[in-house]
Motif scaffolding. Structure first.
Motif, PDB file in Angstrom:
ATOM      1  N   GLN A  28       8.330   2.909  -6.863  1.00 34.97           N
ATOM      2  CA  GLN A  28       8.214   2.057  -5.676  1.00 34.97           C
ATOM      3  C   GLN A  28       7.676   2.847  -4.496  1.00 34.97           C
ATOM      4  N   ARG A  29       8.203   4.061  -4.403  1.00 29.39           N
ATOM      5  CA  ARG A  29       7.758   4.932  -3.329  1.00 29.39           C
ATOM      6  C   ARG A  29       6.240   5.174  -3.476  1.00 29.39           C
ATOM      7  N   PHE A  30       5.839   5.383  -4.716  1.00 29.62           N
ATOM      8  CA  PHE A  30       4.418   5.678  -4.925  1.00 29.62           C
ATOM      9  C   PHE A  30       3.529   4.466  -4.710  1.00 29.62           C
ATOM     10  N   GLN A  31       4.102   3.286  -4.963  1.00 32.51           N
ATOM     11  CA  GLN A  31       3.321   2.078  -4.642  1.00 32.51           C
ATOM     12  C   GLN A  31       3.080   1.998  -3.142  1.00 32.51           C
ATOM     13  N   LEU A  32       4.151   2.270  -2.395  1.00 32.42           N
ATOM     14  CA  LEU A  32       4.032   2.284  -0.940  1.00 32.42           C
ATOM     15  C   LEU A  32       3.025   3.336  -0.504  1.00 32.42           C
ATOM     16  N   TYR A  33       3.178   4.488  -1.154  1.00 32.35           N
ATOM     17  CA  TYR A  33       2.309   5.616  -0.860  1.00 32.35           C
ATOM     18  C   TYR A  33       0.845   5.216  -1.087  1.00 32.35           C
ATOM     19  N   ALA A  34       0.593   4.554  -2.248  1.00 34.28           N
ATOM     20  CA  ALA A  34      -0.775   4.124  -2.575  1.00 34.28           C
ATOM     21  C   ALA A  34      -1.280   3.131  -1.535  1.00 34.28           C
ATOM     22  N   THR A  35      -0.385   2.210  -1.150  1.00 30.79           N
ATOM     23  CA  THR A  35      -0.784   1.232  -0.129  1.00 30.79           C
ATOM     24  C   THR A  35      -1.183   1.938   1.151  1.00 30.79           C
ATOM     25  N   ILE A  36      -0.338   2.912   1.546  1.00 34.41           N
ATOM     26  CA  ILE A  36      -0.656   3.655   2.772  1.00 34.41           C
ATOM     27  C   ILE A  36      -2.005   4.348   2.635  1.00 34.41           C
ATOM     28  N   VAL A  37      -2.229   4.959   1.437  1.00 36.75           N
ATOM     29  CA  VAL A  37      -3.495   5.668   1.213  1.00 36.75           C
ATOM     30  C   VAL A  37      -4.676   4.704   1.367  1.00 36.75           C
ATOM     31  N   VAL A  38      -4.539   3.509   0.744  1.00 36.60           N
ATOM     32  CA  VAL A  38      -5.641   2.530   0.824  1.00 36.60           C
ATOM     33  C   VAL A  38      -5.873   2.121   2.276  1.00 36.60           C
TER      34      VAL A  38
END
Lengths: 150, 478
Positions: free
Chosen positions: B151-161
């Protein structure tokens, strides 16, 4: 008062040409009623009875033919021709132009102004005499002048 | 539209944006992947360490078969919320103690447990041996859920995008702003060039934006326009001067022509009058005074007449010659055969044709002034007749042919000919190669031929041998 009965009026400034012309006309019995004027001014005075010819002849006694040299001092042949053809009293008088050259650019101008014929005065006067003879014969003997319109 | 046909500004923008996008994507993906694997291995290490501690702590409970202790030890895992389940098996593989909420999962646990870790989706399974002094007492099974990390990494990916999109938009704005200085100067140059090529107005100048290469280019462009303007001005000036000169020359020429015309007019009138008098009065001498003239006197008067006639002829020829200089040459198709026949007929009266052998071959028609070209034939044929008149039998050959885009005509005779070394004099006015006693003439005829042919754009030449005849050629453009 002296009156002129003129059949042929010769307008020629060169006395030699005039003498030779008259001689040949005489030879052919055409100089009986010939009158010679020496330049254009005199020609106009004679024809229109002005100047020194005032009262000496009548306009009704018009010459039967006028032999007119083109090249003359003061009033040249073209001006004389123009005055003759412009005036209804004189315009029916036949005018024969005398010229030294058939290349003369004035010949066309003369025809336009109403000249009846022209003769080139050739170097060989025998040919000139013949031309004069033929011409005089036609205009003096054969040609019927129009009825006097004056 | 192909890329290379796009406006330079758009191309610049696209190039920079594509590079920017690729770089951002590669960098972010690398960071993301690094972070992801790093954090996965951290989790694994952490779970392993917890497992080791639990396994070590469980040795006594297993050795003394104390299930309560074992349960207590396993319950300590509450502190790690991501550990969903922990099972302690004894050495026979029987469940010894259990921690966790989900007992339904138990049948899914394979037996015997393969040691080590396995990752299935977000589930991390770990199996550790419980050892005491080299003797295996049992096995510890741990099950950890990495969903939180994912979940953290999904958030992380969203932030990256989001960061990527934002930085992309930021760079778009920056690129637009920064490339304007380059594209504006190019656009200004190209606009100026368009104005010049449309309106031919060389007085406009391109605006300079800076002192870089584009600035240099703009300077060079403006300098080029300066040069063109100066050259145009000079050209116009030259043109004006030239036009003035041409007008002046034309006026001068016209004046000279008029002068010449009135001169020839005077010549024709004034030179003839004395001649008329000479001939007329000589004729009077002959007619009226022939009885007073002896034979010598009569001979003298005829000499006077003849010479005067000759002079008259000379004046006529001279006038014809000078007229030719001024006359315009109007061309039409001329049937040369007909012209030659006419000339031949017209000369029949002056020559005895019974002693002339004519050889006339077909003549090609030409574009010429009929009157003038007849004069050429007249002079050449009359010459041929004249200079062959002393032959018992005269041969006159007339012909024509086409050669190297020209029409060549000739008149050949078998008469007296002339010495070729004087040939160049023939076509000059008043030049004669024979005396008046031999052959009469004024020396104008061939000069006139030369002039007429030259006015038609052709040439004349002659070949001859003394006493063997002469050949005269003239060419006309085909």
């Amino acid at each position: 008062m002296e009156q002129y009965k003129v059949d042929l009026l010769l307008v020629e400034d060169n006395p030699n040409d005039a003498e030779l012309t008259i001689r040949h006309l005489k030879k052919n019995n055409m100089a009986n009623n010939l009158f010679h004027v020496k330049d254009g001014e005199e020609a106009l005075e004679f024809i229109f009875c002005t100047g020194k010819y005032a009262g000496k002849n009548e306009l009704s006694q018009r010459p039967k033919i006028i032999l007119l040299d083109i090249q003359m001092p003061k009033v040249n042949g073209i001006e004389v021709l123009q005055k003759i053809k412009d005036d209804p009293r004189t315009q029916s008088i036949p005018v024969v132009i005398l010229t030294s050259s058939k290349e003369d650019p004035d010949i066309q101008k003369c025809y336009k102004l109403g000249a009846n014929s022209y003769i080139v005065k050739p170097v060989n006067f025998e040919r000139f005499a013949e031309a004069i003879r033929n011409l005089g014969f036609y205009w003096l003997l054969l040609n019927q002048p129009p009825a006097n319109e004056l | 539209m192909p890329f290379r046909n796009l406006p330079i500004r758009k191309r610049l923008l696209r190039v920079i944006l594509v590079i920017n996008g690729v770089v951002l994507t590669v960098a972010c993906t690398a960071f993301f992947l690094y972070e992801y694997y790093n954090s996965r291995s951290n989790t694994l290490n952490k779970v392993s360490a917890i497992g080791q501690i639990i396994a070590t702590n469980s040795t006594a409970a297993l050795a003394f078969d104390n299930k309560d202790d074992a349960t207590e030890i396993l319950t300590a895992l509450k502190a790690e919320p991501h550990v969903e389940m922990a099972v302690l098996f004894d050495e026979r593989g029987t469940q010894f103690s259990l921690y966790g909420r989900d007992t339904t999962m138990l049948p899914l646990i394979p037996h015997p447990l393969p040691e080590g870790h396995r990752i299935k989706g977000s589930i991390l399974e770990l199996a550790l041996p419980v050892m005491l002094n080299g003797h295996r007492l049992g096995t510890l099974y741990l099950r950890s859920n990495m969903g939180a990390m994912h979940q953290r990494f999904q958030l992380y990916a969203t932030i990256v995008v989001v960061v990527m999109v934002l930085s992309f938009l930021l760079s778009l704005a920056l690129v637009r702003w920064l490339t304007r200085s380059i594209s504006d100067s190019i656009l200004s140059l190209s606009k100026t060039a368009a104005v010049i090529s449309q309106k031919h107005d060389y007085s406009v100048r391109a605006g300079k934006m800076g002192n870089d290469e584009m600035g240099g280019l703009t300077d060079a462009f403006n300098h080029m326009l300066d040069t063109i303007q100066t050259q145009n001005r000079t050209l116009r000036q030259f043109n004006r001067t030239l036009e003035q000169k041409v007008q002046q020359r034309t006026a001068e020429l016209e004046y000279a022509n008029k002068e010449l015309e009135s001169f020839t007019y005077s010549v024709s009138h004034d030179l003839r009058a004395p001649l008329r008098a000479i001939i007329g009065y000589t004729a009077i001498l002959e007619e009226d005074y022939s009885d007073k003239l002896d034979d010598e006197g009569k001979r003298i008067t005829s000499v006077i007449k003849n010479n005067t006639l000759k002079m008259g002829q000379l004046i006529d020829d001279l006038l014809a010659f000078s007229r030719m200089t001024r006359q315009e040459v109007n061309r039409e198709t001329v049937d040369m055969c007909a012209v030659v026949q006419e000339v031949k007929d017209s000369l029949a009266g002056d020559y005895d044709y019974s002693r002339v052998d004519w050889q006339i071959v077909a003549l090609p028609p030409a574009a010429a002034n009929p009157g003038l070209i007849q004069q050429v034939w007249m002079n050449l044929i009359a010459n041929a007749l004249k200079y062959s008149s002393k032959k018992e039998k005269a041969l006159i050959q007339i012909g024509g042919y086409q050669q190297e885009g020209k029409l060549v005509y000739f008149v050949k005779d078998n008469g007296v000919g002339f010495n070729q070394q004087y040939g160049h004099k023939l076509f000059k006015i008043f030049q004669r190669l024979h005396s008046m006693e031999e052959f009469e003439g004024t020396g104008v005829g061939l000069a006139l031929v030369h002039k007429i042919v030259a006015r038609h754009g052709g040439e004349v030449w002659a070949e001859a041998q003394e006493n063997k005849g002469a050949a005269f050629y003239f060419s006309l453009p085909a």
